[in-house]
Write an enzyme that holds these catalytic residues in place. Sequence first.
Site, PDB file in Angstrom:
ATOM      1  N   ASN A 184      37.135   9.771 -10.411  1.00 47.44           N
ATOM      2  CA  ASN A 184      37.880  10.803  -9.548  1.00 47.44           C
ATOM      3  C   ASN A 184      37.154  12.271  -9.442  1.00 47.44           C
ATOM      4  OD1 ASN A 184      39.897   9.126  -8.892  1.00 47.44           O
ATOM      5  ND2 ASN A 184      41.405   9.849 -10.303  1.00 47.44           N
ATOM      6  N   ARG A 207      40.485   3.251  -9.401  1.00 44.98           N
ATOM      7  CA  ARG A 207      39.162   3.059 -10.650  1.00 44.98           C
ATOM      8  C   ARG A 207      39.192   1.805 -11.324  1.00 44.98           C
ATOM      9  NH1 ARG A 207      40.046   8.619 -13.636  1.00 44.98           N
ATOM     10  NH2 ARG A 207      42.152   7.791 -13.205  1.00 44.98           N
TER      11      ARG A 207
END
Length: 764
Positions: A48, A30
């Site tokens: 996620n 990320r």
Amino acid sequence: MLSAPPKEPGAPVSRERLRLRGVVQGVGMRPFVFGLAERFGLAGSVRNDAEGVLIEAEGSAIEAFVAALRENAPPLARIDAVERTVLVPTGERGFAIVASVGGRAATLVPADAATCTACLDELFDPASRFHLYPFVNCTHCGPRYTITRRVPYDRPNTAMAGFAMCPACAAAYENPRDRRFHAEPVACPVCGPQLSHSAGEIAAAIRAGRIVALKGIGGFHLMCDATDEAVVAELRRRKRRDAKPFAVMVANAASLALFAAPGAAHLALAETPARPIVLMPLRGDGERLAPSVAPSLAQVGLVLPYAPVHHLLFHALLGCPDGRAWREAPHPVALVATSANPGGEPLVVDDADARRRLAGIADLIVGHGRPIVVRADDSVMTVIDGAPAFVRRARGVVPDPVDLGRDGPCVLALGAHLKATVCVTRGREAFVSQHVGDLDTAETVTFYRETIAHLTAILDVTPEGVACDLHPDYRSTRLAEELGPPVVRVQHHAAHVAAVAAEHGVPGPVLGVALDGHGIGETDGQPGGNWGGELIEVDGAGWRRLGHLAPLALPGGDRAAREPWRMAVAALAAIGRAGEAACRFPAVTIAGALAARIDGAPVTTSLGRLFDAAAGLLGVRTHQAHEGQAAMELEALCGAPRTLAHGFVLADGVLDFAPLLAALADCDDARAGAALFHGTLIAGLGAWIGEAAQARDHRTVALGGGCLMNRVLAEGLAADLRGRGLVPLLARKLPPNDGGLSLGQAVMARAAMASASAAAGGSQ
């Protein structure tokens, strides 16, 4: 290196949803996506979820962004797929990392990874807040699978849930430009777990000749000075481990050559993020290590430090040097680092359990407050035929999946009784568990059940079928019958061949050999017989036995596997010289009587037992302290293999080594006999396989079974087959022994279930 963003004045703005699949959580994906989006001037978000990582991106450089995603992913990431969906632009500004969402899991938890260089720099930097902190980690390193209870891989779902972050750690965790952004195990001395004893105290105990139980990533190690014969011998006595080799940890890669003779492939393997134990040739002098570390063997298992506490321990043992130079210099310090599992029980992972179970073994027990959710031994690897191969697959590698190439029903496969693993299939992937061990104790069976429960939970699947071995008395078979889903029984040696074929992506029909110690056979649909030297053709759920080694008597049944003298007597009987048994084995009072009634013994086609027979005839070993000891010592004696002319007979698919056994019975030089045995074995197996391949029009041959862990045999047979124009397949992603059996069971069971489903559909 990331290239500069393309200059696209006036380029059209587009918006896409990008689904990343693979190992994409817990690896810094990320923050990487966030930085990449800023670099390419994109708006949108990343999160996620249960399927992996989901990105929405809007801007004029999405193509370049996707290319950079694939080409420059974080070091621990593996992007298997980028699924793209075109959306309508919204005019959104800015890019954000948004909260994770749950759901049915379809993503992967990464394996544990060794401490990275950046964290090591902080570990030994007096100005760092992580100075000498034994739990330093970041998005590029540290524990992953062994601390994860469920997905998505977020801190509340890990063993770190009970440690509230201090302001400094929280700031790093929430900053997408920080190396610790959403590094779930992040902690520091202010807020994280603590060791019960300092590195200095541990080092002092080891210098004093004491044995230490040290909690690490996947469990406790028993550690002591590997150069001190007295303490290593005492560890053997306390652990009741007579001869099985110990692993040795050294300070760094530069130190490996002080204790072994590693090749480039060994060095590269030892330094991978998985940090496996790597079997390497011992140095010619062999003087630095205590003789009891690897008695009567020609190789030693060496491992590099992979947890911060290991680095701190070597730092303390070396006198706490300043700077960085010591981290790259060779040091003659070596530590036994063996799994802390007394009496064949599973690895100890809990502090209180360690005090109970290890008190009679360790002089000092060092625990810490971070729970180990998944116990995992160190992986053990070697180099065979120029490439890495597994002996034991566990920490640092599990749960990396094997791609099966196509979707299929969810199957739980339970492996065998020895070296047990379980395999769960989900979609087109097969997930093989960490090494569990031999199912001989109640504690190991409990661990086995825990492994099944955790793996199915973390994959979020409900098995539609359960695969197991044919052997009715294996505990794995009994458990299969208790679990509820339909049971598919898979023949042991067919599963060995299917496992190797599956990991190489080779569809059936495939020709293979399964060369091992024992597996129950099957005749006319009924299980029975002691097999272990089998030539088999596997096609989906079906298989056919094309040949086997000539049977030898198995006097005493299972005892013959522990007492090679028995197989030597069987070999003497096979060549008409049973009357020599008593004089050949004068220390065994029953040898003559056993030889006299050998005609009533069961028989075996096992190559493992043939190894035992050779070791017994050559006087290498009459009794074994652990499985495979005689074969390992025989391999250690083998220099350049030699072939005995007319040393085998091949007829109607049966390979008979009686002429070789007769030559070994007359050989009084164990080294010469070991060379003759290996060379003739390779030649005979090559001729046997080559004849079947030509008759059945096969070019590819899968080589499976525990005997293929013998480097001399595996490399020699692979070379022989290549010389015949064949393509040998050796196990690479899993061990060739029973540790990889669950994969083959799962593959064959899926095929059986698919065939049954198709047949049922066709009859409606």
